[in-house]
Write an enzyme that holds these catalytic residues in place. Structure first.
Site, PDB file in Angstrom:
ATOM      1  N   ARG A 208       0.842  -1.214   0.000  1.00 33.47           N
ATOM      2  CA  ARG A 208       0.000   0.000   0.000  1.00 33.47           C
ATOM      3  C   ARG A 208       0.875   1.261   0.000  1.00 33.47           C
ATOM      4  NH1 ARG A 208      -2.228   2.596   4.306  1.00 33.47           N
ATOM      5  NH2 ARG A 208      -2.131   0.784   5.670  1.00 33.47           N
TER       6      ARG A 208
ATOM      7  N   TYR B 249     -16.117  14.926 -17.263  1.00 33.69           N
ATOM      8  CA  TYR B 249     -16.721  13.587 -17.249  1.00 33.69           C
ATOM      9  C   TYR B 249     -17.759  13.513 -16.119  1.00 33.69           C
ATOM     10  CZ  TYR B 249     -16.779   8.747 -15.549  1.00 33.69           C
ATOM     11  OH  TYR B 249     -17.160   7.531 -15.059  1.00 33.69           O
TER      12      TYR B 249
ATOM     13  N   LYS C 293      -8.052   3.860 -19.455  1.00 33.60           N
ATOM     14  CA  LYS C 293      -8.345   4.200 -20.854  1.00 33.60           C
ATOM     15  C   LYS C 293      -7.102   3.960 -21.729  1.00 33.60           C
ATOM     16  CE  LYS C 293     -12.413   5.238 -19.331  1.00 33.60           C
ATOM     17  NZ  LYS C 293     -12.259   5.739 -17.999  1.00 33.60           N
TER      18      LYS C 293
HETATM   19  C1  LIG Z   1     -11.932  11.852 -18.597  1.00 30.50           C
HETATM   20  C2  LIG Z   1     -12.110  10.842 -17.508  1.00 30.50           C
HETATM   21  N1  LIG Z   1     -11.515  11.043 -16.326  1.00 30.50           N
HETATM   22  C3  LIG Z   1     -11.643  10.146 -15.304  1.00 30.50           C
HETATM   23  C4  LIG Z   1     -12.415   9.010 -15.452  1.00 30.50           C
HETATM   24  C5  LIG Z   1     -12.545   8.052 -14.301  1.00 30.50           C
HETATM   25  O1  LIG Z   1     -11.715   6.968 -14.515  1.00 30.50           O
HETATM   26  P1  LIG Z   1     -11.904   5.501 -13.857  1.00 30.50           P
HETATM   27  O2  LIG Z   1     -13.129   4.899 -14.430  1.00 30.50           O
HETATM   28  O3  LIG Z   1     -10.633   4.822 -14.186  1.00 30.50           O
HETATM   29  O4  LIG Z   1     -12.057   5.723 -12.378  1.00 30.50           O
HETATM   30  C6  LIG Z   1     -13.045   8.761 -16.682  1.00 30.50           C
HETATM   31  C7  LIG Z   1     -13.861   7.552 -16.851  1.00 30.50           C
HETATM   32  O5  LIG Z   1     -14.503   7.362 -17.854  1.00 30.50           O
HETATM   33  C8  LIG Z   1     -12.901   9.706 -17.724  1.00 30.50           C
HETATM   34  O6  LIG Z   1     -13.491   9.532 -18.932  1.00 30.50           O
END
Ligand SMILES: Cc1ncc(COP(=O)(O)O)c(C=O)c1O
Length: 378
Positions: A55, A108, A203
């Site tokens: 951790r 988002y 992503k």
């Molecule tokens: C631009 C953006 N930031 C942050 C996130 C959050 O990421 P996670 O799903 O890995 O927690 C996403 C998820 O789709 C996103 O599109």
């Protein structure tokens, strides 16, 4: 000669310290590290040994944090359990109860929910500003920073980072940039003056839709603060997921190059396709390309359900950035938690489809979408 981006993205791993020099990085799938005796363990606390307890840190998670930091040209980085925890720990690196943040309204949907609902539990207030409004008018005496995305989700608006960072510095505010959509392949906000850059490594960094992970990179003292939050909140990433994300990172440049090219061709074709009312695709992100997300608004007469059912290999999935082309419906997924009036103000309507363009042959991708639009009009 200094290594260029493609070289760095293949050779970012730390040097193996043990005797066995394996070509691929081993997975340190362990929750803790062992010591000969108490004096040996004390060396960790003196900074003479790197690892104690996963951790707190692990070679695989460090590979990811430091690898992304290298590609973003930032001082240091820390891996987190998800993009969401990266955002939270980055904010808590410099915000405390009573502080105020400004964010662009078109972030988002999950980020919106985190900033709006969860941060208030910590006593941190957030103002959301429409992209057409002057955000500087929302600055208060307790404002500590600004949060923005390089390319917004789902309408792929490109933030004017130079102006935003310039203005923030004038007001002594820190800037956090979510660089998930652009990736360091297209843009490196830290080099423009951002203080912290975060990624949903779920992503493009992972790239294969098989890992949930996040990364925070930036200035050393801020990354140290963020790392302290990651440790205290237990937002660390598992070694195996870090290993997978690192494997993805090695091909980031290749994938992005191909995905951006396919996306540009698809966007052009969609612009010329009957039944498509509007195509959202940035005119310019960087010399290397304009990203791999294309959003389209179908004509009102199109049947959206029929459109989603028309695909053969394109996947319907509430995510993006994998090597496979996929589509999602922002209204019911990524932006479900965004209030209706805000969605309307942002043009996220019933006929909006977000396309994450993959690495398949571009001709097949185009044919799938032309056919889906045709079927949606039947
Ligand atoms: C631009 C953006 N930031 C942050 C996130 C959050 O990421 P996670 O799903 O890995 O927690 C996403 C998820 O789709 C996103 O599109």
């Amino acid at each position: 000669m200094e290594p260029f981006f493609n070289t760095k993205s293949v050779h970012f791993l730390q040097k193996e310290k043990g005797e066995n020099q394996s070509k691929a990085r081993p997975i340190y799938q362990t929750s803790a590290f062992v010591f000969k005796d108490l004096a040996d363990m004390e060396q960790y606390f003196k900074g003479e040994k790197d690892y104690l307890y996963t951790r707190y840190g692990n070679p695989n998670t460090d590979d990811l944090g430091k690898g992304v930091a290298l590609l973003e040209c930032a001082e240091d980085g820390v891996a987190t359990s998800s993009g969401m925890s990266a955002i939270l720990c980055a904010i808590l690196a410099f915000c405390k109860t009573g502080d105020h943040l400004i964010a662009t309204m078109d972030v988002y949907g999950g980020t919106y929910a985190l900033l709006e609902k969860e941060l208030s539990l910590f006593g941190i207030e957030v103002s959301f500003v429409h992209p057409n409004e002057n955000w500087e008018a929302s600055i208060k005496s307790n404002t500590k920073g600004v949060f923005a995305e390089t390319i917004s989700n789902p309408l792929v608006r490109v933030e004017n980072l130079e102006d935003l960072i310039d203005a923030a510095k004038r007001h002594d505010l820190l800037v956090i940039v979510d660089n998930t959509f652009a990736t360091p392949y297209l843009l490196q906000p830290y080099t423009l003056g951002a203080d912290l850059v975060i990624h949903s490594a779920t992503k493009y960094i992972g790239g294969h839709s098989d890992v949930t992970a996040g990364v925070i990179v930036g200035r050393q003292e801020l990354v140290d603060q963020a790392r302290a939050r990651v440790i205290a909140l237990g937002s660390n990433l598992s070694p195996f997921e870090a290993w997978l994300a690192c494997r993805g990172l090695k091909t980031l440049a290749l994938r992005m190059e191909r995905q951006c090219q396919n996306a540009a061709e698809l966007a052009k074709t969609m612009q010329e396709t009957d039944g498509v009312k509007h195509v959202y695709y940035p005119p310019f992100v960087s010399e290397k390309g304009n990203g791999a997300i294309v959003s389209i608004e179908l004509d009102q007469k199109a049947n959206v359900e029929r459109f989603f059912s028309a695909f053969t290999f394109v996947k319907v999935a509430p995510t993006l950035a994998g090597v496979e082309t996929s589509i999602s419906y922002p209204l019911n997924t990524s932006h479900r938690s965004v209030p209706e009036e805000m969605r309307k103000a942002l043009n996220i309507g019933t006929h909006l489809i977000r396309i994450s363009v993959g690495i398949e042959d571009g001709r097949n991708i185009i044919a799938e979408f032309q056919e889906a639009v045709r079927k949606s009009l039947l």
